[in-house]
Design a protein around this motif. Structure first.
Motif, PDB file in Angstrom:
ATOM      1  N   GLU A 161       0.578  -0.864  -0.163  1.00  0.00           N
ATOM      2  CA  GLU A 161       0.030   0.099  -0.089  1.00  0.00           C
ATOM      3  C   GLU A 161       1.103   1.328   0.005  1.00  0.00           C
ATOM      4  O   GLU A 161       0.348   2.268   0.997  1.00  0.00           O
ATOM      5  CB  GLU A 161      -0.901   0.238   1.173  1.00  0.00           C
ATOM      6  N   PHE A 162       2.016   1.120  -0.284  1.00  0.00           N
ATOM      7  CA  PHE A 162       2.819   2.069  -0.691  1.00  0.00           C
ATOM      8  C   PHE A 162       2.756   2.688  -2.702  1.00  0.00           C
ATOM      9  O   PHE A 162       2.393   2.014  -3.348  1.00  0.00           O
ATOM     10  CB  PHE A 162       4.216   1.959  -0.424  1.00  0.00           C
ATOM     11  N   ASP A 163       2.944   3.540  -2.461  1.00  0.00           N
ATOM     12  CA  ASP A 163       3.708   3.504  -3.971  1.00  0.00           C
ATOM     13  C   ASP A 163       4.481   3.253  -4.358  1.00  0.00           C
ATOM     14  O   ASP A 163       5.414   3.010  -4.207  1.00  0.00           O
ATOM     15  CB  ASP A 163       3.412   5.444  -4.593  1.00  0.00           C
ATOM     16  N   ALA A 164       5.152   3.309  -5.778  1.00  0.00           N
ATOM     17  CA  ALA A 164       6.123   2.525  -6.496  1.00  0.00           C
ATOM     18  C   ALA A 164       7.168   3.106  -6.996  1.00  0.00           C
ATOM     19  O   ALA A 164       7.958   3.522  -7.624  1.00  0.00           O
ATOM     20  CB  ALA A 164       5.396   2.093  -8.012  1.00  0.00           C
ATOM     21  N   GLY A 165       6.280   4.854  -5.979  1.00  0.00           N
ATOM     22  CA  GLY A 165       7.329   6.265  -6.925  1.00  0.00           C
ATOM     23  C   GLY A 165       8.868   6.966  -5.803  1.00  0.00           C
ATOM     24  O   GLY A 165       9.378   5.992  -4.656  1.00  0.00           O
ATOM     25  N   ARG A 166       7.939   7.723  -5.037  1.00  0.00           N
ATOM     26  CA  ARG A 166       8.940   8.073  -4.097  1.00  0.00           C
ATOM     27  C   ARG A 166       8.848   7.565  -2.607  1.00  0.00           C
ATOM     28  O   ARG A 166       9.827   7.311  -2.008  1.00  0.00           O
ATOM     29  CB  ARG A 166       7.738   9.471  -3.310  1.00  0.00           C
ATOM     30  N   ASP A 167       7.375   6.488  -2.161  1.00  0.00           N
ATOM     31  CA  ASP A 167       7.122   6.232  -1.016  1.00  0.00           C
ATOM     32  C   ASP A 167       8.380   4.436  -1.140  1.00  0.00           C
ATOM     33  O   ASP A 167       9.001   4.525  -0.220  1.00  0.00           O
ATOM     34  CB  ASP A 167       5.997   5.012  -1.257  1.00  0.00           C
ATOM     35  N   PHE A 168       8.632   4.307  -2.551  1.00  0.00           N
ATOM     36  CA  PHE A 168       9.818   3.011  -2.912  1.00  0.00           C
ATOM     37  C   PHE A 168      11.187   3.623  -2.537  1.00  0.00           C
ATOM     38  O   PHE A 168      11.459   3.033  -1.613  1.00  0.00           O
ATOM     39  CB  PHE A 168       9.932   2.746  -4.621  1.00  0.00           C
ATOM     40  N   ASP A 169      11.244   4.885  -2.329  1.00  0.00           N
ATOM     41  CA  ASP A 169      12.986   5.751  -2.444  1.00  0.00           C
ATOM     42  C   ASP A 169      12.632   5.034  -0.656  1.00  0.00           C
ATOM     43  O   ASP A 169      13.657   5.944  -0.260  1.00  0.00           O
ATOM     44  CB  ASP A 169      12.915   6.511  -3.453  1.00  0.00           C
ATOM     45  N   SER A 170      11.311   6.049   0.436  1.00  0.00           N
ATOM     46  CA  SER A 170      11.776   6.734   1.361  1.00  0.00           C
ATOM     47  C   SER A 170      10.936   6.066   2.454  1.00  0.00           C
ATOM     48  O   SER A 170      11.134   6.025   3.752  1.00  0.00           O
ATOM     49  CB  SER A 170      10.996   8.232   0.683  1.00  0.00           C
ATOM     50  N   GLN A 171      10.200   4.709   1.860  1.00  0.00           N
ATOM     51  CA  GLN A 171       9.953   4.424   3.252  1.00  0.00           C
ATOM     52  C   GLN A 171       9.802   2.506   3.215  1.00  0.00           C
ATOM     53  O   GLN A 171      10.127   1.972   1.646  1.00  0.00           O
ATOM     54  CB  GLN A 171       7.881   3.995   2.772  1.00  0.00           C
ATOM     55  N   VAL A 172      11.205   2.985   3.844  1.00  0.00           N
ATOM     56  CA  VAL A 172      11.519   1.040   3.791  1.00  0.00           C
ATOM     57  C   VAL A 172      11.693   0.161   5.077  1.00  0.00           C
ATOM     58  O   VAL A 172      11.265   0.952   6.347  1.00  0.00           O
ATOM     59  CB  VAL A 172      13.368   1.549   4.065  1.00  0.00           C
ATOM     60  N   VAL A 173      10.512  -0.826   4.876  1.00  0.00           N
ATOM     61  CA  VAL A 173      10.775  -1.599   6.023  1.00  0.00           C
ATOM     62  C   VAL A 173      11.641  -2.446   6.052  1.00  0.00           C
ATOM     63  O   VAL A 173      12.331  -3.265   4.933  1.00  0.00           O
ATOM     64  CB  VAL A 173       9.078  -2.527   5.146  1.00  0.00           C
ATOM     65  N   VAL A 174      11.484  -2.916   7.589  1.00  0.00           N
ATOM     66  CA  VAL A 174      13.116  -3.482   8.183  1.00  0.00           C
ATOM     67  C   VAL A 174      12.906  -4.917   8.709  1.00  0.00           C
ATOM     68  O   VAL A 174      11.979  -4.512   9.544  1.00  0.00           O
ATOM     69  CB  VAL A 174      14.005  -3.010   8.532  1.00  0.00           C
ATOM     70  N   LYS A 175      12.699  -6.112   8.059  1.00  0.00           N
ATOM     71  CA  LYS A 175      12.849  -7.032   8.988  1.00  0.00           C
ATOM     72  C   LYS A 175      13.570  -7.757   9.778  1.00  0.00           C
ATOM     73  O   LYS A 175      14.835  -8.482   9.413  1.00  0.00           O
ATOM     74  CB  LYS A 175      12.568  -8.240   7.881  1.00  0.00           C
ATOM     75  N   ILE A 176      13.046  -7.174  11.432  1.00  0.00           N
ATOM     76  CA  ILE A 176      14.568  -6.306  12.077  1.00  0.00           C
ATOM     77  C   ILE A 176      15.230  -8.355  13.068  1.00  0.00           C
ATOM     78  O   ILE A 176      16.115  -8.318  13.438  1.00  0.00           O
ATOM     79  CB  ILE A 176      14.447  -5.506  13.330  1.00  0.00           C
ATOM     80  N   ASN A 177      13.990  -8.860  12.401  1.00  0.00           N
ATOM     81  CA  ASN A 177      14.277 -10.518  13.148  1.00  0.00           C
ATOM     82  C   ASN A 177      14.629 -11.340  11.537  1.00  0.00           C
ATOM     83  O   ASN A 177      14.840 -12.815  12.370  1.00  0.00           O
ATOM     84  CB  ASN A 177      12.980 -10.828  14.150  1.00  0.00           C
TER      85      ASN A 177
END
Length: 372
Positions: free
Chosen positions: A99-115
């Motif tokens: 549910e992010f966009d493919a443009g700016r969100d791809f560059d700036s909304q980073v999901v981190v799988k910390i485990n």
């Protein structure tokens, strides 16, 4: 300022109370996004303009669908989204699944799988795991800048090597140099295939079109460091950009520098404009090179691939420079290389500690994106 102080959705309670499994980390009560397993979202001046969404994953070992043309069967992606911000990145559309966009969100909304490392260790320990080759760097870069903060890759590398699982890594990130000793040790246990993504030497263009990546010069130095350490290093010279990086001068510079750095092989191919990427790239092109917009529309039509005539022309030019700089007999980089090497070992002596085969043992699958 402390990293924890930058939390946009602060963690509360304890992980054990909330089923997270990580002491001191709990699902945020005021989560900004409907992300599964969200612990907290963080924004910090250290990474201006980027928000990290820390999640606890239930699984990190991904099976590629049987009908896929990808040259690998299993993947691990510790990050979703990528601060490298490459305008042409083929993986942009995958961010819309979150549910992010493919443009700016791809560059700036980073999901981190910390485990990621802990979960992967459990998954690889299952009796059903058959030690298939695992590919990293297939969606977003595992050595993007955030890796310097989260340091997920050392645990992932150890988990794969200790379980007897061959693996491949493709990256633009010079953070890989941190793990060279670990990779050297892993290569005594399992086949390890390393690839650096580098398709241009023009520093000014690189700063515009892949602004978050280490410079071409820095990546060339990384290739040399890997080779000095005795590790094979293929290069994925993709994408070659029509009218921007496909001239004889640009290709000669690229292959010359790769040869000097000691690359063990080069795989090259034309820009691929799949939906999600196409819109973002064409927007950039209109801003930076408006004179090329019409040419691109004619070259790509309504599809994702450049015309067959262009790809044939490019393959001839690439083969010319591969021959000129001694890459003709090499196979470059493919995530399939380690898998092929692993199968060869399993047919002879698959015990950990035997000498693994080097990169270049495999070839792209039929139907894969055209590579030269």
């Amino acid at each position: 300022m402390r990293w924890d102080a930058q939390a946009l959705s602060p963690a509360r309670g304890t992980a054990r109370e909330n089923g997270g499994g990580l002491p001191g980390l709990a699902p945020a009560l005021d989560a900004l996004l409907p992300l599964s397993g969200l612990v907290r979202s963080i924004s910090t001046p250290e990474f201006s303009g980027v928000t990290f969404h820390e999640v606890t994953a239930k699984s990190v070992l991904n099976k590629v669908p049987p009908g896929s043309n990808m040259p690998f069967e299993w993947t691990v992606n510790p990050y979703r989204g990528c601060s490298h911000a490459c305008v042409y990145c083929f993986a942009r559309k995958t961010h819309t699944y979150l549910e992010f966009d493919a443009g700016r969100d791809f560059d700036s909304q980073v999901v981190v799988k910390i485990n990621a490392a802990e979960v992967l260790t459990r998954e690889l320990a299952k009796a059903s795991w058959a030690r298939h080759q695992v590919a990293l760097g297939t969606n977003t870069d595992p050595y993007q800048r955030a890796e310097g903060r989260y340091a997920l890759m050392p645990g992932i590398i150890r988990a794969l090597a200790d379980s007897g699982t061959p693996f491949s890594i493709l990256t633009k990130g010079t953070l890989l140099a941190r793990d060279i000793p670990l990779l050297k040790h892993a290569a005594t246990q399992v086949p390890v295939d390393l690839g650096i993504s580098l398709a241009m030497t023009n520093e000014d263009l690189a700063e515009l079109i892949e602004p978050g990546t280490p410079s071409p010069r820095a990546r060339l130095k990384l290739i040399a460091r890997l080779r000095d350490a005795g590790l094979g290093c293929g290069v994925m010279a993709m994408p070659i950009l029509p009218w921007l990086t496909d001239s004889d001068a640009a290709l000669d510079s690229l292959f010359s520098e790769l040869a000097k750095a000691g690359a063990t092989g080069v795989t090259a191919g034309a820009l691929y404009l799949k939906p999600g990427t196409r819109e973002w790239y064409m927007k950039w092109l209109a801003e930076q090179h408006p004179e090329l917009v019409g040419k691109y529309r004619r070259l790509y039509g309504q599809g994702s691939y450049a015309s067959k005539e262009y790809r044939t022309w490019l393959s001839h030019r690439v083969n010319h420079f591969k021959a000129k700089y001694g890459f003709t007999a090499t196979q470059g980089f493919s995530h399939r290389n380690a898998r092929a090497a692993g199968r060869t070992r399993q047919g002879t002596d698959s015990m950990p500690g035997t000498t693994p085969l080097g990169p270049g043992a495999g070839a792209p699958l039929n139907g894969q994106q055209p590579l030269f």
